[in-house]
Scaffold this motif. Sequence first.
Motif, PDB file in Angstrom:
ATOM      1  N   GLN A 101       1.166  -0.928   0.013  1.00 18.96           N
ATOM      2  CA  GLN A 101       0.033   0.043   0.032  1.00 18.96           C
ATOM      3  C   GLN A 101       0.901   1.287   0.167  1.00 18.96           C
ATOM      4  N   GLN A 105      -3.979   5.509   3.726  1.00 20.83           N
ATOM      5  CA  GLN A 105      -5.365   5.688   3.531  1.00 20.83           C
ATOM      6  C   GLN A 105      -6.022   5.041   4.767  1.00 20.83           C
ATOM      7  N   GLU A 106      -7.409   5.000   4.709  1.00 17.18           N
ATOM      8  CA  GLU A 106      -8.005   4.375   5.651  1.00 17.18           C
ATOM      9  C   GLU A 106      -8.422   2.945   5.554  1.00 17.18           C
ATOM     10  N   ARG A 107      -7.857   2.114   6.262  1.00 14.98           N
ATOM     11  CA  ARG A 107      -8.030   0.647   6.319  1.00 14.98           C
ATOM     12  C   ARG A 107      -9.071   0.097   7.067  1.00 14.98           C
ATOM     13  N   ASN A 108      -9.896  -0.754   6.443  1.00 15.58           N
ATOM     14  CA  ASN A 108     -11.181  -1.485   7.094  1.00 15.58           C
ATOM     15  C   ASN A 108     -10.757  -2.840   7.826  1.00 15.58           C
ATOM     16  N   LEU A 109     -10.223  -2.781   8.851  1.00 14.73           N
ATOM     17  CA  LEU A 109      -9.874  -4.029   9.454  1.00 14.73           C
ATOM     18  C   LEU A 109     -10.637  -5.207   9.594  1.00 14.73           C
ATOM     19  N   LYS A 110     -11.904  -4.760  10.024  1.00 16.19           N
ATOM     20  CA  LYS A 110     -13.069  -5.738  10.070  1.00 16.19           C
ATOM     21  C   LYS A 110     -13.238  -6.424   8.721  1.00 16.19           C
ATOM     22  N   LYS A 111     -13.165  -5.714   7.583  1.00 16.32           N
ATOM     23  CA  LYS A 111     -13.351  -6.238   6.256  1.00 16.32           C
ATOM     24  C   LYS A 111     -12.155  -7.237   5.779  1.00 16.32           C
ATOM     25  N   GLU A 112     -10.932  -6.665   6.167  1.00 17.35           N
ATOM     26  CA  GLU A 112      -9.829  -7.405   5.765  1.00 17.35           C
ATOM     27  C   GLU A 112      -9.713  -8.678   6.641  1.00 17.35           C
TER      28      GLU A 112
END
Length: 160
Positions: A101, A105-112
């Motif tokens: 990366q 940028q904002e990362r969506n940990l739950k989605k990952e």
Amino acid sequence: MKDSLTSPQPHTVEESKEPNSSRRFWLKRLWGGGLVVLGYLLSPLSWWNDLFFNLPFAYGLGYVASYISPKIFLPAAIAGYWLSNIAGILLMQLGIGEVLQNKTQERNLKKELLAGVASSTLYSLAILGLIYFHILETPNLGLENPAFSLNALLSFGSDR
């Protein structure tokens, strides 16, 4: 008109933050690389990891769980083995995300994490399917012997 070489030019915001930005960039890459290495050590992608990492972790989890009930040693050890492999795949996925990366940028940990658990579960199911249909052969462990009974190992409700 003033000569641009002799008069001091004000620094822009980007120039003043460049050393911190570069340092943060390399620390992020180092952190991500460390996650990839740790994940590889725990993942099923390395053939030797079971002896040094996954089986001791699984045995330890089973041993601790056996204090609750001796009957749950084997199920807890199997769960620990599976969890250590899943953790390895997730750590590799998170580490690769950190390394590749470019922008902060904002990362969506739950989605990952959900994507990692889903892909790891699909990987496990694919391996089980390959073994079930005899595309992937497993070593002969003597499990075909009629004296071996999986029910005897997993007797949760019986009085052995």
